[in-house]
Design a protein around this motif. Sequence first.
Motif, PDB file in Angstrom:
ATOM      1  N   UNK A 113      -5.768  -0.049   0.257  1.00  0.00           N
ATOM      2  CA  UNK A 113      -5.230  -1.408   0.081  1.00  0.00           C
ATOM      3  C   UNK A 113      -5.790  -2.116  -1.146  1.00  0.00           C
ATOM      4  N   UNK A 114      -6.912  -1.635  -1.694  1.00  0.00           N
ATOM      5  CA  UNK A 114      -7.581  -2.422  -2.746  1.00  0.00           C
ATOM      6  C   UNK A 114      -7.193  -2.002  -4.162  1.00  0.00           C
ATOM      7  N   UNK A 141      -6.329  -8.052 -13.970  1.00  0.00           N
ATOM      8  CA  UNK A 141      -6.456  -6.871 -13.108  1.00  0.00           C
ATOM      9  C   UNK A 141      -5.052  -6.444 -12.750  1.00  0.00           C
ATOM     10  N   UNK A 142      -4.779  -5.156 -12.845  1.00  0.00           N
ATOM     11  CA  UNK A 142      -3.531  -4.677 -12.254  1.00  0.00           C
ATOM     12  C   UNK A 142      -3.899  -3.635 -11.219  1.00  0.00           C
ATOM     13  N   UNK A 143      -3.747  -4.027  -9.969  1.00  0.00           N
ATOM     14  CA  UNK A 143      -4.180  -3.189  -8.845  1.00  0.00           C
ATOM     15  C   UNK A 143      -2.951  -2.663  -8.121  1.00  0.00           C
ATOM     16  N   UNK A 144      -2.736  -1.371  -8.210  1.00  0.00           N
ATOM     17  CA  UNK A 144      -1.603  -0.793  -7.491  1.00  0.00           C
ATOM     18  C   UNK A 144      -2.120  -0.141  -6.207  1.00  0.00           C
ATOM     19  N   UNK A 145      -1.939  -0.856  -5.101  1.00  0.00           N
ATOM     20  CA  UNK A 145      -2.417  -0.318  -3.824  1.00  0.00           C
ATOM     21  C   UNK A 145      -1.338   0.571  -3.198  1.00  0.00           C
ATOM     22  N   UNK A 146      -1.725   1.342  -2.197  1.00  0.00           N
ATOM     23  CA  UNK A 146      -0.812   2.256  -1.499  1.00  0.00           C
ATOM     24  C   UNK A 146       0.058   3.002  -2.523  1.00  0.00           C
TER      25      UNK A 146
END
Length: 202
Positions: A113-114, A141-146
Motif C-alpha cells: 500500500x505504501x 513523491x510519486x508512489x505507485x502502490x499495488x
Amino acid sequence: MTTLIGLVGTNSDYSTNRKLLQFIQRHFTEKSEMEIVEIRDLPLFNKPQDKTIPEAVQLLADKIEAADGVIISTPEYDHSVPASLINALNWLSYGIYPFVDKPVMITGASYGTLGSSRAQLHLRQILDAPELRARIMPSSEFLLSHSLQAFTDENTLIDNEQIEKLEGLFEDFLKFINITAQLNHAHDLNKREAENFSWERV
Ligand SMILES: Cc1cc2nc3c(=O)[nH]c(=O)nc-3n(C[C@H](O)[C@H](O)[C@H](O)COP(=O)(O)O)c2cc1C
C-alpha cells in the motif's frame, strides 16, 4: 527538447517500475526524449584499488552526464532500495561523478500500500552523499502502490488520478531542470569537491 534518462532501479526481469518508466516515456513523448537504462548488467561493486571503471558503468555514467535530468524508479526491498540499485550508485560515485548537480526525480512502485515510500526516502538520502550530490526535486513523491494491479494489458496506468498526478510532477520536473540550470554558481567547485573527496584520507 529536454533529454532524460529513466533509470530502472532493479535487475529483475519482470518489474512494475520498468513498466512505470515505459509509461512515462510514452506518455510524455512530446515533452521530452527519454532513454530507459538498465542496471542489470553491472558487476557487483568491489571497490577496485585502481578505480578501474567497468565499461558498462562508464557507458551509463556518460549517458547520465549528457542528459538534462534523470528519473529513477525504485522498488522497495526490506524498507529500502534494492541491492542492485545501491550497487549501481556505488559504481557511479567511485572516481566518476555523473550525478553531481544533476536534476533527479524519484518515482517508485511496490506491491503493497505504501508504493515504495520508505525506499524513496532512503534514495533521497543516498543521492545526497558527497560523491553523488544530485539535485533531487524537493517536495515531490510519486508512489505507485499495488503496482501489480496498476496497469492495463497495454501497460497504461489504470488510475486517472495517478496519471494526473504524474503529469503535474513531470511538468514540475521540466521546470525544476530549468531552474537547476541557473543554480550553477558552485558547480565547478561541487565537482572538484566530489573529485577530491576521499573516504580513505586520514
Ligand atoms: C526481498 C523483498 C523484500 C520486499 N520488501 C518490501 C517492503 O519492504 N515494502 C514493500 O512495500 N514491498 C516489499 N516487497 C515487495 C515489493 O513491493 C516488490 O517486490 C517491488 O517493489 C516491486 O517492484 P518491481 O515490480 O519493479 O520489481 C519486497 C519484495 C522482496 C522480493
